[in-house]
Design a protein around this motif. Sequence first.
Motif, PDB file in Angstrom:
ATOM      1  N   SER A   1       0.841  -1.193   0.000  1.00  0.00           N
ATOM      2  CA  SER A   1       0.000   0.000   0.000  1.00  0.00           C
ATOM      3  C   SER A   1       0.877   1.245   0.000  1.00  0.00           C
ATOM      4  O   SER A   1       1.920   1.304   0.646  1.00  0.00           O
ATOM      5  CB  SER A   1      -0.982  -0.007   1.176  1.00  0.00           C
ATOM      6  N   LEU A   2       0.427   2.191  -0.778  1.00  0.00           N
ATOM      7  CA  LEU A   2       1.221   3.385  -1.048  1.00  0.00           C
ATOM      8  C   LEU A   2       0.295   4.595  -0.914  1.00  0.00           C
ATOM      9  O   LEU A   2      -0.813   4.589  -1.441  1.00  0.00           O
ATOM     10  CB  LEU A   2       1.765   3.273  -2.476  1.00  0.00           C
ATOM     11  N   LYS A   3       0.774   5.607  -0.211  1.00  0.00           N
ATOM     12  CA  LYS A   3      -0.033   6.824  -0.079  1.00  0.00           C
ATOM     13  C   LYS A   3      -0.129   7.523  -1.437  1.00  0.00           C
ATOM     14  O   LYS A   3       0.850   7.576  -2.184  1.00  0.00           O
ATOM     15  CB  LYS A   3       0.609   7.778   0.930  1.00  0.00           C
ATOM     16  N   ALA A   4      -1.289   8.097  -1.721  1.00  0.00           N
ATOM     17  CA  ALA A   4      -1.487   8.791  -2.999  1.00  0.00           C
ATOM     18  C   ALA A   4      -0.465   9.908  -3.175  1.00  0.00           C
ATOM     19  O   ALA A   4       0.032  10.138  -4.281  1.00  0.00           O
ATOM     20  CB  ALA A   4      -2.912   9.346  -3.081  1.00  0.00           C
ATOM     21  N   SER A   5      -0.122  10.583  -2.084  1.00  0.00           N
ATOM     22  CA  SER A   5       0.851  11.687  -2.189  1.00  0.00           C
ATOM     23  C   SER A   5       2.225  11.145  -2.577  1.00  0.00           C
ATOM     24  O   SER A   5       2.953  11.771  -3.350  1.00  0.00           O
ATOM     25  CB  SER A   5       0.926  12.456  -0.873  1.00  0.00           C
ATOM     26  N   ASP A   6       2.585   9.969  -2.038  1.00  0.00           N
ATOM     27  CA  ASP A   6       3.876   9.375  -2.414  1.00  0.00           C
ATOM     28  C   ASP A   6       3.851   8.899  -3.863  1.00  0.00           C
ATOM     29  O   ASP A   6       4.834   9.020  -4.585  1.00  0.00           O
ATOM     30  CB  ASP A   6       4.230   8.210  -1.484  1.00  0.00           C
ATOM     31  N   TYR A   7       2.713   8.355  -4.275  1.00  0.00           N
ATOM     32  CA  TYR A   7       2.588   7.936  -5.676  1.00  0.00           C
ATOM     33  C   TYR A   7       2.817   9.134  -6.600  1.00  0.00           C
ATOM     34  O   TYR A   7       3.569   9.052  -7.570  1.00  0.00           O
ATOM     35  CB  TYR A   7       1.207   7.310  -5.925  1.00  0.00           C
ATOM     36  N   ARG A   8       2.186  10.260  -6.271  1.00  0.00           N
ATOM     37  CA  ARG A   8       2.345  11.460  -7.104  1.00  0.00           C
ATOM     38  C   ARG A   8       3.801  11.922  -7.135  1.00  0.00           C
ATOM     39  O   ARG A   8       4.303  12.354  -8.171  1.00  0.00           O
ATOM     40  CB  ARG A   8       1.445  12.592  -6.584  1.00  0.00           C
ATOM     41  N   ARG A   9       4.483  11.817  -5.991  1.00  0.00           N
ATOM     42  CA  ARG A   9       5.895  12.245  -5.948  1.00  0.00           C
ATOM     43  C   ARG A   9       6.750  11.328  -6.832  1.00  0.00           C
ATOM     44  O   ARG A   9       7.690  11.787  -7.476  1.00  0.00           O
ATOM     45  CB  ARG A   9       6.410  12.229  -4.506  1.00  0.00           C
ATOM     46  N   ILE A  10       6.432  10.038  -6.856  1.00  0.00           N
ATOM     47  CA  ILE A  10       7.184   9.111  -7.714  1.00  0.00           C
ATOM     48  C   ILE A  10       6.971   9.483  -9.185  1.00  0.00           C
ATOM     49  O   ILE A  10       7.919   9.541  -9.965  1.00  0.00           O
ATOM     50  CB  ILE A  10       6.766   7.649  -7.430  1.00  0.00           C
ATOM     51  N   VAL A  11       5.716   9.770  -9.548  1.00  0.00           N
ATOM     52  CA  VAL A  11       5.423  10.140 -10.937  1.00  0.00           C
ATOM     53  C   VAL A  11       6.155  11.429 -11.307  1.00  0.00           C
ATOM     54  O   VAL A  11       6.779  11.524 -12.368  1.00  0.00           O
ATOM     55  CB  VAL A  11       3.895  10.285 -11.158  1.00  0.00           C
TER      56      VAL A  11
ATOM     57  N   ARG B   1      14.469 -16.752 -12.358  1.00  0.00           N
ATOM     58  CA  ARG B   1      13.971 -15.675 -13.221  1.00  0.00           C
ATOM     59  C   ARG B   1      12.443 -15.545 -13.122  1.00  0.00           C
ATOM     60  O   ARG B   1      11.781 -15.112 -14.064  1.00  0.00           O
ATOM     61  CB  ARG B   1      14.421 -15.861 -14.683  1.00  0.00           C
ATOM     62  N   ALA B   2      11.904 -15.938 -11.948  1.00  0.00           N
ATOM     63  CA  ALA B   2      10.463 -15.831 -11.748  1.00  0.00           C
ATOM     64  C   ALA B   2      10.126 -14.439 -11.226  1.00  0.00           C
ATOM     65  O   ALA B   2      10.816 -13.909 -10.360  1.00  0.00           O
ATOM     66  CB  ALA B   2       9.993 -16.886 -10.752  1.00  0.00           C
ATOM     67  N   THR B   3       9.073 -13.845 -11.781  1.00  0.00           N
ATOM     68  CA  THR B   3       8.604 -12.575 -11.252  1.00  0.00           C
ATOM     69  C   THR B   3       7.165 -12.744 -10.799  1.00  0.00           C
ATOM     70  O   THR B   3       6.356 -13.379 -11.473  1.00  0.00           O
ATOM     71  CB  THR B   3       8.664 -11.458 -12.307  1.00  0.00           C
ATOM     72  N   VAL B   4       6.862 -12.230  -9.624  1.00  0.00           N
ATOM     73  CA  VAL B   4       5.507 -12.299  -9.093  1.00  0.00           C
ATOM     74  C   VAL B   4       5.029 -10.873  -8.844  1.00  0.00           C
ATOM     75  O   VAL B   4       5.692 -10.109  -8.143  1.00  0.00           O
ATOM     76  CB  VAL B   4       5.468 -13.092  -7.763  1.00  0.00           C
ATOM     77  N   GLU B   5       3.907 -10.555  -9.450  1.00  0.00           N
ATOM     78  CA  GLU B   5       3.412  -9.192  -9.281  1.00  0.00           C
ATOM     79  C   GLU B   5       2.721  -9.019  -7.933  1.00  0.00           C
ATOM     80  O   GLU B   5       1.975  -9.896  -7.491  1.00  0.00           O
ATOM     81  CB  GLU B   5       2.443  -8.864 -10.422  1.00  0.00           C
ATOM     82  N   GLU B   6       2.989  -7.928  -7.273  1.00  0.00           N
ATOM     83  CA  GLU B   6       2.336  -7.612  -6.009  1.00  0.00           C
ATOM     84  C   GLU B   6       1.160  -6.671  -6.303  1.00  0.00           C
ATOM     85  O   GLU B   6       1.225  -5.848  -7.198  1.00  0.00           O
ATOM     86  CB  GLU B   6       3.311  -6.926  -5.056  1.00  0.00           C
ATOM     87  N   ILE B   7       0.122  -6.834  -5.489  1.00  0.00           N
ATOM     88  CA  ILE B   7      -1.040  -5.949  -5.656  1.00  0.00           C
ATOM     89  C   ILE B   7      -0.709  -4.605  -5.019  1.00  0.00           C
ATOM     90  O   ILE B   7      -0.259  -4.555  -3.878  1.00  0.00           O
ATOM     91  CB  ILE B   7      -2.282  -6.567  -4.972  1.00  0.00           C
ATOM     92  N   ILE B   8      -0.931  -3.525  -5.765  1.00  0.00           N
ATOM     93  CA  ILE B   8      -0.664  -2.195  -5.222  1.00  0.00           C
ATOM     94  C   ILE B   8      -1.984  -1.549  -4.840  1.00  0.00           C
ATOM     95  O   ILE B   8      -2.930  -1.512  -5.630  1.00  0.00           O
ATOM     96  CB  ILE B   8       0.034  -1.293  -6.246  1.00  0.00           C
ATOM     97  N   GLU B   9      -2.027  -1.044  -3.620  1.00  0.00           N
ATOM     98  CA  GLU B   9      -3.187  -0.266  -3.200  1.00  0.00           C
ATOM     99  C   GLU B   9      -2.732   1.159  -2.968  1.00  0.00           C
ATOM    100  O   GLU B   9      -1.820   1.395  -2.176  1.00  0.00           O
ATOM    101  CB  GLU B   9      -3.740  -0.811  -1.881  1.00  0.00           C
ATOM    102  N   ILE B  10      -3.356   2.082  -3.662  1.00  0.00           N
ATOM    103  CA  ILE B  10      -3.013   3.484  -3.433  1.00  0.00           C
ATOM    104  C   ILE B  10      -4.070   4.056  -2.488  1.00  0.00           C
ATOM    105  O   ILE B  10      -5.261   3.991  -2.785  1.00  0.00           O
ATOM    106  CB  ILE B  10      -2.914   4.245  -4.768  1.00  0.00           C
ATOM    107  N   VAL B  11      -3.612   4.508  -1.334  1.00  0.00           N
ATOM    108  CA  VAL B  11      -4.554   4.896  -0.271  1.00  0.00           C
ATOM    109  C   VAL B  11      -4.521   6.405   0.015  1.00  0.00           C
ATOM    110  O   VAL B  11      -3.572   7.061  -0.331  1.00  0.00           O
ATOM    111  CB  VAL B  11      -4.274   4.120   1.039  1.00  0.00           C
TER     112      VAL B  11
END
Length: 138
Positions: free
Chosen positions: A4-14, A128-138
């Motif tokens: 889970s990722l805060k929306a404000s942090d998501y925006r900063r990453i973008v 070489r296995a990749t497993v996607e994690e579910i992202i929740e933007i909160v």
Amino acid sequence: MSLSLKASDYRRIVEHARAGLPNEACGLIAGRLAGDAKQVEKIYLLENPDACPEHFSIPPKAQLEAIRDMRSLGLAPLGNFHSHPSTPAHPSDEDINLAYDASASYCILSLAGKEPVLKCFRIERASRATVEEIIEIV
Ligand SMILES: [Zn+2]
């Protein structure tokens, strides 16, 4: 597995990824672990010393400072992120080769489309296995 990722942090990453164009941008994520759920509490926007559209590396000195800061805040290192300026949000061959920590989250923000796309993966380098994690933007 979820993150889970805060929306404000998501925006900063973008914003960080867009500011770094045409090169890849990168950073670290830190927070808390509850079982398989990761809660991102703090992100660290770092410079990509490779200054390249297809490669990134985490600068060691900045990484050390970030780890020190995480410790002082009681946060755990959860993984890292980087941008793909013109390719999908999926680990490249090189990303897999460099994924030395199977418990870390490798987040990739693609700027290839109209809207940014963020995906996170756990990567097992040996298989070489990749497993996607579910992202929740909160
Ligand atoms: Zn990549």
